[in-house]
Write a protein that holds these residues in place. Structure first.
Motif, short mmCIF file in Angstrom:
data_model
loop_
_atom_site.label_atom_id
_atom_site.label_comp_id
_atom_site.label_asym_id
_atom_site.label_seq_id
_atom_site.Cartn_x
_atom_site.Cartn_y
_atom_site.Cartn_z
N GLU A 170 -2.13 -50.72 42.19
CA GLU A 170 -1.21 -50.05 41.66
C GLU A 170 -0.77 -48.59 42.28
O GLU A 170 -1.56 -48.12 42.89
CB GLU A 170 -1.48 -49.76 40.06
CG GLU A 170 -1.70 -50.71 39.11
CD GLU A 170 -0.54 -51.34 38.51
OE1 GLU A 170 0.54 -50.61 38.85
OE2 GLU A 170 -0.51 -52.31 37.93
N PRO A 171 0.39 -48.18 42.11
CA PRO A 171 0.77 -46.63 42.95
C PRO A 171 0.01 -46.15 42.26
O PRO A 171 -0.36 -45.81 40.95
CB PRO A 171 2.10 -46.59 42.37
CG PRO A 171 2.65 -47.97 42.37
CD PRO A 171 1.62 -48.87 41.69
N CYS A 172 -0.53 -44.89 43.03
CA CYS A 172 -1.56 -43.87 42.54
C CYS A 172 -0.88 -43.00 41.78
O CYS A 172 -1.79 -42.38 40.62
CB CYS A 172 -2.12 -43.32 43.76
SG CYS A 172 -3.39 -44.12 44.66
N ASN A 173 0.37 -42.78 41.44
CA ASN A 173 1.09 -41.93 40.43
C ASN A 173 1.38 -42.74 39.39
O ASN A 173 1.95 -42.05 38.41
CB ASN A 173 2.22 -41.25 41.10
CG ASN A 173 3.20 -42.30 41.77
OD1 ASN A 173 3.01 -43.44 41.72
ND2 ASN A 173 4.49 -41.72 42.10
N SER A 174 1.25 -43.99 39.35
CA SER A 174 1.34 -44.96 38.09
C SER A 174 0.44 -44.55 37.17
O SER A 174 -0.83 -44.19 37.26
CB SER A 174 1.51 -46.33 38.30
OG SER A 174 1.57 -47.06 37.31
N PRO A 175 0.94 -44.47 35.84
CA PRO A 175 -0.04 -44.07 34.70
C PRO A 175 -1.06 -45.28 34.47
O PRO A 175 -2.10 -45.18 33.59
CB PRO A 175 0.99 -44.07 33.50
CG PRO A 175 2.37 -44.57 33.85
CD PRO A 175 2.51 -44.40 35.30
N ASP A 176 -0.85 -46.63 34.92
CA ASP A 176 -1.66 -47.72 34.75
C ASP A 176 -2.70 -47.57 35.63
O ASP A 176 -3.72 -48.45 35.66
CB ASP A 176 -0.83 -49.01 34.97
CG ASP A 176 0.24 -49.32 34.07
OD1 ASP A 176 -0.04 -48.77 32.83
OD2 ASP A 176 1.23 -49.91 34.37
N ALA A 177 -2.71 -46.75 36.94
CA ALA A 177 -3.61 -46.74 37.76
C ALA A 177 -5.08 -46.31 37.13
O ALA A 177 -4.79 -45.25 36.56
CB ALA A 177 -3.09 -45.97 38.87
N ARG A 200 -6.18 -51.02 39.08
CA ARG A 200 -6.46 -51.00 37.55
C ARG A 200 -7.28 -52.46 37.51
O ARG A 200 -7.11 -53.47 38.21
CB ARG A 200 -5.26 -51.27 36.77
CG ARG A 200 -4.28 -51.91 36.73
CD ARG A 200 -2.92 -51.69 35.85
NE ARG A 200 -2.24 -52.88 35.90
CZ ARG A 200 -1.80 -53.76 35.12
NH1 ARG A 200 -2.36 -53.83 33.94
NH2 ARG A 200 -0.84 -54.61 35.20
#
Length: 243
Positions: A197-204, A184
């Motif tokens: 960020e982890p790819c499953n994170s909403p912040d990615a 991000r």
């Protein structure tokens, strides 16, 4: 018949009756700062000796005007140190209050170091017509000196402290991105600051699709990551939006 008066005895070295003859008022030792022994000069303030000829200086700044002060000796050790400490202490808090005084005051304080050294080499005073002055506290222990030395000490300590903190902290190097990672961009409006960020994170927000080589470009809709995020800090990466 009148009796003739007795003959007058000629005064001898001890007077008519054998007593001492006073030829005039006697000056107390030290009234003019001279020692009875030829070539010896006593302190001009107390008459004690040994004494050293010296000039102690002071300065006062008065916004627009300035006063140049001086006190000439000879001085004995105690009177000289008392004069030096008193005039230098006054200069430390009175000598800065005009534009010219900002340059004159340090010079005045440095010039007083010569008389100070001469006074400290003298033996303890003796033989004066009055007690010598009390030298008092050393200059660096007086309030005016502490007011001036405290900011100087803080600045002197602050500079190396900032340098050490800068060396310890250093600059954080950008994270080197790998293909498949998600990131991000936390920079708001200018520049680029990418955080992984982890790819499953909403912040990615983006996924790294590839690193560019010579003559290659990113696909339509992809963004270019700054070279410092790529391998070796010199390779541009392609960022595909996740949404």
């Amino acid at each position: 018949m009148a009796t003739p008066p007795p003959p007058q005895q000629a005064p001898g070295p001890h007077g008519p009756a054998g007593g001492p003859v006073f030829t005039g008022p006697q000056q107390p030792y030290g009234a003019y700062g001279t020692h009875p022994q030829p070539g010896r000069y006593g302190c001009s303030l107390c008459g004690a000796w040994p004494a050293a000829p010296a000039t102690v200086r002071g300065h006062q700044g008065m916004v627009v005007l300035a006063r140049f002060l001086s006190r000439r000796g000879p001085f004995c050790r105690d009177c000289g140190l008392a004069t030096y400490r008193g005039m230098s202490s006054d200069t430390l808090w009175q000598g800065w209050w005009s534009p010219l005084s900002l340059f004159v005051t340090p010079v005045t304080l440095l010039m007083n170091l010569g008389p100070r050294a001469a006074f400290r080499r003298l033996a303890p005073p003796s033989g004066g017509f009055r007690p010598p002055l009390d030298p008092g506290k050393p200059l660096w222990r007086r309030p005016p000196a502490l007011l001036v030395l405290a900011p100087i000490a803080l600045v002197a300590l602050a500079i190396p402290t900032l340098v050490v903190l800068g060396l310890l902290a250093g600059d954080d190097e950008p994270t080197r991105l790998s293909v498949g990672q998600c990131v991000r961009d936390v920079a708001k409006g200018s520049g680029q600051t990418l955080l992984v960020e982890p790819c499953n994170s909403p912040d990615a927000e983006y996924r790294v699709t590839r690193h560019l080589g010579p003559g290659t470009t990113c696909a339509d809709g992809e963004l270019y990551a700054y070279p410092e995020y790529g391998p070796g800090g010199t390779t541009t990466s392609c960022l595909a939006p996740l949404r």
